[in-house]
Write a protein that holds these residues in place. Sequence first.
Motif, PDB file in Angstrom:
ATOM      1  N   LEU A 363      61.693  39.854 -62.819  1.00  0.00           N
ATOM      2  CA  LEU A 363      60.304  39.970 -63.259  1.00  0.00           C
ATOM      3  C   LEU A 363      59.733  41.345 -62.917  1.00  0.00           C
ATOM      4  O   LEU A 363      58.987  41.936 -63.710  1.00  0.00           O
ATOM      5  N   ALA A 364      60.080  41.882 -61.744  1.00  0.00           N
ATOM      6  CA  ALA A 364      59.623  43.220 -61.361  1.00  0.00           C
ATOM      7  C   ALA A 364      60.130  44.258 -62.364  1.00  0.00           C
ATOM      8  O   ALA A 364      59.388  45.169 -62.765  1.00  0.00           O
ATOM      9  N   GLU A 385      48.769  35.481 -50.216  1.00  0.00           N
ATOM     10  CA  GLU A 385      50.061  35.958 -49.759  1.00  0.00           C
ATOM     11  C   GLU A 385      50.986  36.273 -50.922  1.00  0.00           C
ATOM     12  O   GLU A 385      50.935  35.626 -51.978  1.00  0.00           O
ATOM     13  N   ALA A 386      51.779  37.309 -50.718  1.00  0.00           N
ATOM     14  CA  ALA A 386      52.919  37.621 -51.581  1.00  0.00           C
ATOM     15  C   ALA A 386      54.036  37.982 -50.615  1.00  0.00           C
ATOM     16  O   ALA A 386      54.282  39.139 -50.304  1.00  0.00           O
ATOM     17  N   ARG A 387      54.699  36.963 -50.108  1.00  0.00           N
ATOM     18  CA  ARG A 387      55.687  37.143 -49.044  1.00  0.00           C
ATOM     19  C   ARG A 387      57.071  37.434 -49.617  1.00  0.00           C
ATOM     20  O   ARG A 387      57.379  37.118 -50.762  1.00  0.00           O
ATOM     21  N   SER A 388      57.875  38.027 -48.740  1.00  0.00           N
ATOM     22  CA  SER A 388      59.289  38.226 -49.036  1.00  0.00           C
ATOM     23  C   SER A 388      59.485  38.838 -50.422  1.00  0.00           C
ATOM     24  O   SER A 388      58.860  39.836 -50.752  1.00  0.00           O
ATOM     25  N   ASP A 389      60.321  38.230 -51.257  1.00  0.00           N
ATOM     26  CA  ASP A 389      60.641  38.812 -52.556  1.00  0.00           C
ATOM     27  C   ASP A 389      59.469  38.794 -53.521  1.00  0.00           C
ATOM     28  O   ASP A 389      59.452  39.573 -54.480  1.00  0.00           O
ATOM     29  N   ALA A 390      58.456  37.944 -53.297  1.00  0.00           N
ATOM     30  CA  ALA A 390      57.272  37.958 -54.163  1.00  0.00           C
ATOM     31  C   ALA A 390      56.530  39.281 -54.044  1.00  0.00           C
ATOM     32  O   ALA A 390      55.858  39.714 -54.985  1.00  0.00           O
ATOM     33  N   ALA A 391      56.645  39.954 -52.889  1.00  0.00           N
ATOM     34  CA  ALA A 391      56.005  41.258 -52.713  1.00  0.00           C
ATOM     35  C   ALA A 391      56.587  42.294 -53.664  1.00  0.00           C
ATOM     36  O   ALA A 391      55.883  43.214 -54.104  1.00  0.00           O
ATOM     37  N   LEU A 392      57.879  42.180 -53.995  1.00  0.00           N
ATOM     38  CA  LEU A 392      58.506  43.127 -54.908  1.00  0.00           C
ATOM     39  C   LEU A 392      57.888  43.037 -56.295  1.00  0.00           C
ATOM     40  O   LEU A 392      57.761  44.047 -56.999  1.00  0.00           O
ATOM     41  N   ILE A 393      57.477  41.837 -56.687  1.00  0.00           N
ATOM     42  CA  ILE A 393      56.824  41.662 -57.983  1.00  0.00           C
ATOM     43  C   ILE A 393      55.482  42.380 -57.982  1.00  0.00           C
ATOM     44  O   ILE A 393      55.124  43.072 -58.941  1.00  0.00           O
TER      45      ILE A 393
END
Length: 755
Positions: A363-364, A385-393
């Motif tokens: 998605l990123a 929150e946008a933790r872990s891999d969600a932060a990459l998005i």
Amino acid sequence: MVTRVVFPLFFLFSGMAVFAEDETSTADRAMLVELVLPINGKTVLPTIRALDGIVAELKTAKEKAEHALSTASGGVASGDVAPGGENAPEPDETVVSMPPTVVLQFTVEPDQEAYGRGSTFGACYELADHLAGETFAGIRTVAFFPQSVRGHALLPALACDELIVAEAARIGEAGVDETTITPTVRQGYLEIATRHRRFPAAIVEKLLDRNVELLRVETEKGTRWSTPGEIESLRKTESFASEPETVLAAGQPGLFSGSEARKNRMADFLADDLPGLARGLGLRPDQVRPASLVGRHGHAVRVDLVGPVTAAKTGEIARQIKAAIDGDRTMVRRQGPGDGRPVDFICLVIDSAGGKLEESLALASFLAKDIDSKKVRTVAYVPNEARSDAALIALACDEVVLAPNAVLGGDGNVVFGNEELDLAKPTITGFFARESVRGWSLPLGMVDPRVEIHKMSRAGPRPVVDYFCEEERREQPDADRWIKGDLVKKEGRLFQTDGIKGQSMRLVDRTATDFAQFKTLYGLENDPMLLEPGWADVLVRALATPGMAMLLLFLGITGIWGEMKNPGIGVGIVLAVVCFALFFWSRFLGGTVGWLELMLFGIGFVFLAIEIFVLPGFGLFGITGVFAIIVSVVLASQTFIIPRNAYQLAQMQSSLLILLVAGVGVTVLGFTAAKYLHEANKPKDDEQVAESEKLADYAHLLGAVGVAFTLLVPAGKARFGDEILSVVSDGDVVEPGCDVEVIDVQGYRIVVRRR
């Protein structure tokens, strides 16, 4: 990734630039404004008002930064890592070492073949006069030409402090739209050029009028530019080392390539793209950021990423965004004022603790590569929150906005193994190196605990601060100049930050406490149109809330308990099946239920049924069944099996709390119901006893023999002739079909025993 002031439609913009309040948010950055040509009378005044807003905010931020630097004392010791995985950044001296910078990027639309022609002299002179005036005192103004440009749009560039041109671009022929160069036009150009004294009058005249002959001559004082009419006057004041040389003859257009402009010292340096522009300005690419102008002629849409990251969710979001941009009405419901206008602003609201690293990167990549940032701006908003891999998005979007205390990075739903991280690392490092203005160390540190990151500083006339691991430091063109500073992230932990600290570390562009403030930041008068796949997703989100989960579990357990107290396929079992089906269905669509959870629940349900209907009592099947159901419910509320970090431990505690509350509720209900029914059925005196026994007298059944119709545990039903009556055994469990004998009758209470 630049802000566009769209001509001639920019007059639709009625707001001002709004900046985050943190003193490091704008003062240490070059604010980039893209001017899409041509410039005309309808657009120049809104442009000037918007630029004034930018300048005011830049000056305010500069004052705050200077005050913070003057009052700051102490700092974080080297290697002392603050809670959450990063140091509290100290005020950056680069903030006050360079003046606030505004970069005007002159851009020609792809479908325009006239190189930006059509700009009017009056509008361009008004903008140039403003840029050279008192409002921009103390502001470093830079004109950037990544493409070839002709026409009066060059006039505002002459008013800027610096000129940057792409090597292959050609600029000039400022008077190409004029049939005759009038004295007023000529005087206007010379006046603007004289204020900065950067461009010799002869070059300015040639840029404007192709009928002028441009000469160059070397004198005792250096290179001089002149016209034939001025050469004799120059000869009287300076000694010529050689005869004048014709650079451009009369009749030739006054066009200069980027290389020619640099050679002739018209351009300060050459740059073809944003990284090159940043290097020339003495900044990192992420410090050249768009100003918050919203000169939109399309409309905004919003798409939400809530809950664990799954292939289904990321694929759906990508399809929705693509359909919205393409105007595909068969896939996205288009309602309201957005109909008929293109999508040019996408707000991606993220509230997720991550899930699947591969899907997050997919998605990123879609957001950064497949969406043209010159036509559609993408902004991630993280309220919680946008933790872990969600932060990459989030970091793949053009801009990132967090609530002040929202979490970016850190422990999430999944702990990724070394093998998976090794496979993902080339994608992460390559993606953020090529497609993003941010470095790759901090994003990688949000998913990979093996990375150690330090604050790095580069000495020089314009000091620069960044955050690298040792590997990324070695990749820098001037690696030896970078000095390692404080430890930002130590090995063994994931990098995590919040809105305030992330802004000072340049991972976060702005902060907004709620969506209303987010809309104000971007000049959105109405809520962006929410891209919704349908009613099912709304229902799933509602059913997945903790309160609804507790209610469904409470009703489901109540149904099982009721069925155990009164055996038989009845209301209890139906209620339990419906409630548990809704619970697991919502969790399955939400991405937290797989075959393991469904299998455990199915096994547990079957074992309980065996315990109730086949092997009465509360033995191995009953205990195992209850345990399997509890485990399946807990696992259905999370994406992991065994917690491996603090976040997962908190999630398991939340799952257990939901189950505990539901169980306590059922227990309280059971005791309350038992007490109420006991009191309601308890006769108050002998007369009532006699009356009840008179109404329900089964004394004639004493000694009768019948057949157990249901399981007696000990209550149940038995058949006596043509009658099916409620009975209770003398303590033993009696299976259906067994013969029973009535041994006692007390009014309507029939006591039996196995025969």
